[in-house]
Design an enzyme around this catalytic site. Structure first.
Site, PDB file in Angstrom:
ATOM      1  CB  CYS A 374      -0.863   0.036   1.245  1.00 33.12           C
ATOM      2  SG  CYS A 374      -2.460  -0.648   0.970  1.00 33.12           S
ATOM      3  CD  GLU A 408      -0.944  -6.288  -2.523  1.00 33.89           C
ATOM      4  OE1 GLU A 408      -2.131  -6.229  -2.185  1.00 33.89           O
ATOM      5  OE2 GLU A 408      -0.016  -6.514  -1.732  1.00 33.89           O
TER       6      GLU A 408
END
Length: 518
Positions: A374, A408
């Protein structure tokens, strides 16, 4: 517009045009869906989601902003349409469709039709080196797409690709080189007219709807739209006070239910503990000894510092950080198990302490080479270069670890823009610094770019495609840098004042495969 509001009952799931201001502060009437209703001081309020707009624009509106003449009622017992097994973005379908001018959605990548057939990038099984290419001053003449016969297509991994027939006068091996194949770097005096758009690699985050076919089930904040119900679709926190800033959350965050009715939620800017009143915050500050995030300070230059925080050793701080981050990240869901993650918090220092600017998290052990799970820059610090600084720092850590990394997927819209910009500037910086070898044109391989920058090979390829730089000419791949590309890059780099200094980084990677390290 809401004269009929009293006579016609509006229910959840209805759609109708709603008045709002656009970026130019002009009135517009985009189609919106009613997600919830409430009554405050005898006045009805409607929570609306603007169709085809980001959810951070959702808001409570009064009845006078609704166009009741084009009201669409939901079908009874209609189920949410699904795609790829994931729930859609609306709870019901309209019973009747009324022509409404919708905001045009412009894709981030505009495919440019190729002016010459280009074979897909080679596999990484063999290596070869291109022959010396002479100096070129004018772009070569290519045959227009319209003059070519239709090419058959073949579908691989769900992607249709054109089969390139053999062409006379162009001798090539059956399997040309891989990522180690030398790519010639050319710089034209004029912008290159023949563009190339290659199929994106499988790991690319570009997709028509931004929804992965199989969401990852690991990560501190993981994509999972199966829980995208009517509650999580609505912002539940009105305002957050963090130090000297007041933040308006963009999305839902699972703070305790009793705090969602407060006009302001107060956070300690050092430990991120949430409190219900200013008096509670003041009492807390007399007891809180932190003046910086917990963990080790691994970087400091000027007023910018980075702290490494172990999600297992500092669980409360990590969970509070995730709750705050969820207010500004929509496409991921919070998990309270922060043990498998490291958090890198960027701060700005003044006489009162180290104030949080942004952060990124990463898995201690990633089987898919993810160096970011994140990433977030808090709204007061956005558009000031801190996002690229966070991204650059994540790749500096990867360089120390001796690995290539990638974020990600899927990325948020703002995250994708930031990464695209960073990759483009980093790769162009490498290409423009190449020096001729013995009077020949400079050469470089995809793998060499990846090793120098620690950017994963697939991201290097997708960036070259996005910039429309890679071409196939006279039996070899060439990168054409036009004056337009070069000028744009130089202007962008002049504005980029914040950079990571590797000399100021004091970081020793750990082998997290040994369970005792946890």
């Amino acid at each position: 517009m809401a004269d009929n509001c009293s006579s016609v009952e509006i229910v959840e799931g209805c759609r109708l045009p709603v008045l709002r201001k656009n970026q130019e502060h002009e009135d517009e009437w985009p189609l919106a869906e009613i997600l919830s209703l409430k009554e405050v001081s005898g006045r009805k309020l409607f929570y609306v989601h603007y169709i085809d707009f980001n959810k951070r624009l959702d808001e409570w509106v009064t009845a006078d902003r609704l166009d009741m003449k084009k009201l669409q009622f939901p079908k009874k017992e209609a189920k949410t349409p699904t795609k790829n097994g994931l729930s859609g973005s609306r709870p019901s379908s309209p019973e009747r469709e009324v022509p409404v001018k919708r905001k045009e959605v412009v894709p981030l990548v505009t495919p440019v039709p190729p002016a010459t057939p280009v074979p897909a990038l080679p596999s990484s099984t063999e290596t070869s080196q291109a022959a010396v290419f002479p100096v070129v001053r004018e772009p070569p003449t290519f045959k227009a797409r319209e003059d070519l016969e239709p090419l058959p297509t073949v579908t691989t991994n769900g992607t249709a690709r054109r089969l390139i027939p053999p062409q006379p006068g162009r001798k090539r091996k059956a399997n040309c080189g891989g990522s180690d194949e030398m790519i010639k770097v050319l710089q034209y005096n004029k912008p290159q007219s023949a563009g190339v758009f290659l199929p994106p690699p499988e790991d690319s985050q570009d997709s028509s709807d931004g929804i992965p076919t199989a969401p990852r089930m690991t990560g501190s904040l993981v994509s999972d739209r199966s829980h995208d119900d009517i509650v999580t679709r609505m912002k539940n926190i009105e305002c957050i006070e963090l130090g000297r800033h007041r933040l308006k959350p963009w999305y839902f965050s699972p703070y305790p239910q009793e705090l969602t009715t407060l006009p302001i939620l107060y956070l300690c800017e050092f430990c991120l503990k949430y409190l219900k009143s200013l008096k509670c915050l003041q009492r807390h500050l007399t007891k809180c000894n932190l003046r910086h995030p917990p963990g080790n300070e691994i970087y400091r230059k000027g007023t910018i510092s980075f702290f490494e925080i172990d999600g297992r050793k500092n669980k409360n701080y990590s969970q509070n950080l995730c709750l705050l981050a969820k207010c500004f990240l929509d496409h991921k869901t919070l998990y309270y198990d922060t043990d498998p993650f490291l958090f890198y918090v960027m701060t700005e220092y003044d006489s009162k302490g180290f104030h949080i600017v942004g952060y990124f998290s990463k898995e201690k052990e990633s089987t898919e080479d993810y160096n970011v799970a994140c990433i977030l820059t808090l709204p007061p610090y956005q558009r000031r270069g801190y996002g690229k600084l966070l991204i650059e720092f994540s790749y500096e850590l990867s360089k120390v670890e001796g690995k290539t990394g990638t974020p990600e997927k899927p990325l948020s819209d703002l995250g994708l823009l930031s990464y695209r910009s960073y990759w483009s500037q980093t790769i162009l910086e490498i290409l423009m610094d190449l020096k001729p070898d013995n009077g020949e044109r400079p050469q470089i391989t995809i793998n060499e770019i990846s090793e120098i920058t620690s950017v994963k090979k697939e991201d290097v390829i997708s960036t070259l495609q996005y910039l429309n730089l890679i071409n196939y000419y006279k039996g070899q791949y060439i990168l054409t840098l036009s004056e337009e590309i070069v000028d744009g890059h130089e202007k962008a780099m002049q504005k980029r004042h914040l950079r990571i200094d590797p000399k100021c980084l004091h970081f020793t990677p750990k082998d997290w495969s040994k369970r005792g390290k946890w």
